[in-house]
Motif scaffolding. Structure first.
Motif, short mmCIF file in Angstrom:
data_model
loop_
_atom_site.label_atom_id
_atom_site.label_comp_id
_atom_site.label_asym_id
_atom_site.label_seq_id
_atom_site.Cartn_x
_atom_site.Cartn_y
_atom_site.Cartn_z
N GLY A 255 0.82 -1.20 0.00
CA GLY A 255 0.00 0.00 0.00
C GLY A 255 0.85 1.25 0.00
N PRO A 256 0.23 2.41 -0.27
CA PRO A 256 0.97 3.68 -0.24
C PRO A 256 1.45 4.00 1.17
CG PRO A 256 -1.39 4.08 -0.39
CD PRO A 256 -1.21 2.61 -0.57
N GLY A 257 2.59 4.67 1.25
CA GLY A 257 3.11 5.07 2.54
C GLY A 257 2.32 6.23 3.12
N VAL A 258 2.02 6.15 4.41
CA VAL A 258 1.27 7.19 5.10
C VAL A 258 2.11 7.68 6.29
CG1 VAL A 258 -0.85 7.78 6.33
CG2 VAL A 258 -0.93 6.17 4.42
N TRP A 259 2.46 8.96 6.25
CA TRP A 259 3.29 9.53 7.31
C TRP A 259 2.41 10.01 8.46
CZ3 TRP A 259 8.40 8.87 6.99
CH2 TRP A 259 8.95 8.63 5.73
N GLY A 260 2.93 9.90 9.66
CA GLY A 260 2.23 10.37 10.84
C GLY A 260 2.70 11.76 11.25
N TRP A 261 2.44 12.08 12.51
CA TRP A 261 2.70 13.40 13.05
C TRP A 261 4.15 13.80 12.83
CZ3 TRP A 261 0.19 17.52 14.85
CH2 TRP A 261 0.86 18.43 15.67
N GLN A 262 4.37 14.84 12.03
CA GLN A 262 5.67 15.42 11.76
C GLN A 262 6.69 14.39 11.29
OE1 GLN A 262 6.59 17.65 15.35
NE2 GLN A 262 5.26 19.34 14.71
N GLY A 263 6.19 13.36 10.61
CA GLY A 263 7.06 12.38 10.00
C GLY A 263 7.71 11.39 10.95
N ARG A 264 7.20 11.30 12.19
CA ARG A 264 7.83 10.38 13.14
C ARG A 264 7.35 8.95 12.99
NH1 ARG A 264 4.42 9.15 17.42
NH2 ARG A 264 6.15 8.35 18.64
N THR A 265 6.30 8.71 12.20
CA THR A 265 5.84 7.35 11.93
C THR A 265 5.60 7.19 10.44
OG1 THR A 265 3.45 7.75 12.11
CG2 THR A 265 4.64 7.35 14.17
N LEU A 266 5.64 5.94 10.00
CA LEU A 266 5.35 5.59 8.61
C LEU A 266 4.58 4.28 8.61
CD1 LEU A 266 5.66 5.94 5.54
CD2 LEU A 266 7.87 4.76 5.72
N GLY A 267 3.40 4.28 7.98
CA GLY A 267 2.57 3.08 7.92
C GLY A 267 2.24 2.70 6.50
N ARG A 268 2.14 1.38 6.26
CA ARG A 268 1.73 0.86 4.94
C ARG A 268 0.94 -0.42 5.15
NH1 ARG A 268 6.41 -0.01 0.75
NH2 ARG A 268 4.61 -0.10 -0.67
N ARG A 269 0.02 -0.65 4.24
CA ARG A 269 -0.68 -1.92 4.24
C ARG A 269 0.26 -3.03 3.79
NH1 ARG A 269 -6.30 -3.69 1.08
NH2 ARG A 269 -6.38 -5.79 1.99
N ALA A 270 0.10 -4.20 4.42
CA ALA A 270 0.88 -5.38 4.04
C ALA A 270 -0.06 -6.58 4.07
CB ALA A 270 2.06 -5.59 4.98
N GLY A 271 -0.84 -6.73 3.00
CA GLY A 271 -1.81 -7.82 2.95
C GLY A 271 -2.91 -7.62 3.97
#
Length: 293
Positions: A46-62
């Motif tokens: 999935g597309p990368g989604v940044w959190g508060w001020q770039g301190r987290t990064l989330g993506r879908r993985a199945g």
């Protein structure tokens, strides 16, 4: 405030939900996320989604949501660092949320990393661009009843985690609301970051539990109401559905603390369209004009 676990169809368009400023930090975070996926034996597509001020990064993985948190190795906020895992263990099943599956931690080159593999929730957040409400959601009465039930169940959880501290109130209330600091006399357990980018529905799922803990009664719903002030119809619906909280002295106290915290964010340049609404609501509750930032 961070990227929530298991959230579908997000867009990192808010000024605060953005990649790190430095290009090298963006590359480092993406590489760390890829390394975590390899260790968990999942493929992030999935597309990368940044959190508060770039301190987290989330993506879908199945079937999973893979969320990476990073902090300087000597400056980790342990309350936020461990929040998702402690919420997973402490909250009852009646609170709808993504379940945590696995956790991985490591350090490299002065940075600490924590990767969390959680259930992927195939529902979009009610607000994809950030916490401030931009359009009135059409939510049935059952959704509001589920939210009340979830917050009541959370309130019953016993914990020593502190989401809001009295000393913050002591130091900051006068600065941001222009009134004398007061002693919070009614505390409860809550989410700590309740806003529209952390809610789905229907059905209701509450995302991003890293900030949960003890907070003033009325803080959670006061925060959600504050983030809704740009949409008067939804703000009125919240006041109706949660009158049993907001229309009490303890509830008003918690709402004032929530407003003060958001005015602090606004004073740093966050949520500029929301700031005048926050000031008007605070003045309405206190009868005192809000100090200029």
């Amino acid at each position: 405030m961070s990227t929530a676990a298991g959230r579908a169809d997000e867009s990192p368009s808010s000024a605060v939900f953005v990649p790190p400023h430095e290009r090298d930090d963006q590359v480092r975070m993406r590489r760390a996320h890829t390394a975590a996926a390899r260790t968990f034996e999942v493929t992030a597509t999935g597309p990368g989604v940044w959190g508060w001020q770039g301190r987290t990064l989330g993506r879908r993985a199945g079937q999973w949501w893979l969320r990476l948190v990073c902090a300087p190795q000597d400056k980790r906020n342990l309350r936020l660092w461990e929040g998702t895992a402690t919420a997973h263990r402490a909250l009852p099943a009646v609170v709808p949320r993504p379940r945590l599956h696995d956790v991985l931690e490591w350090s490299a080159c002065g940075h600490a990393y924590r990767a969390e593999l959680s259930e992927y929730v195939p529902l979009p957040a009610l607000e994809s661009g950030g916490p401030v409400l931009t359009a009135d959601p059409e939510l049935p009465s059952t959704w509001w009843a589920d939210l009340r039930r979830a917050l009541e169940a959370t309130a019953a959880v016993v914990t020593d985690r502190q989401a809001v501290r009295q000393r913050w109130v002591d130091r900051n209330l006068t600065r941001f609301l222009g009134i004398p600091a007061f002693q919070v006399d009614a505390w409860t357990t809550g989410h700590g970051d309740l806003h529209w980018a952390n809610l789905t529905g229907p059905p209701l799922v509450i995302l991003d539990w890293e900030s949960w803990g003890r907070l003033p009664v009325g803080f959670d719903i006061g925060l959600l109401h504050a983030y809704s002030l740009t949409r008067p119809a939804t703000a009125a619906r919240i006041r109706h559905e949660f009158a049993h909280v907001l229309d009490t002295p303890s509830g008003r106290t918690g709402e004032l603390v929530a407003l003060a915290q958001l005015l602090q964010v606004a004073g740093r340049g966050g949520h500029p369209t929301l700031a005048p609404h926050l000031a008007r609501r605070a003045e309405y509750l206190t009868g005192t004009p809000v100090p200029a930032p």
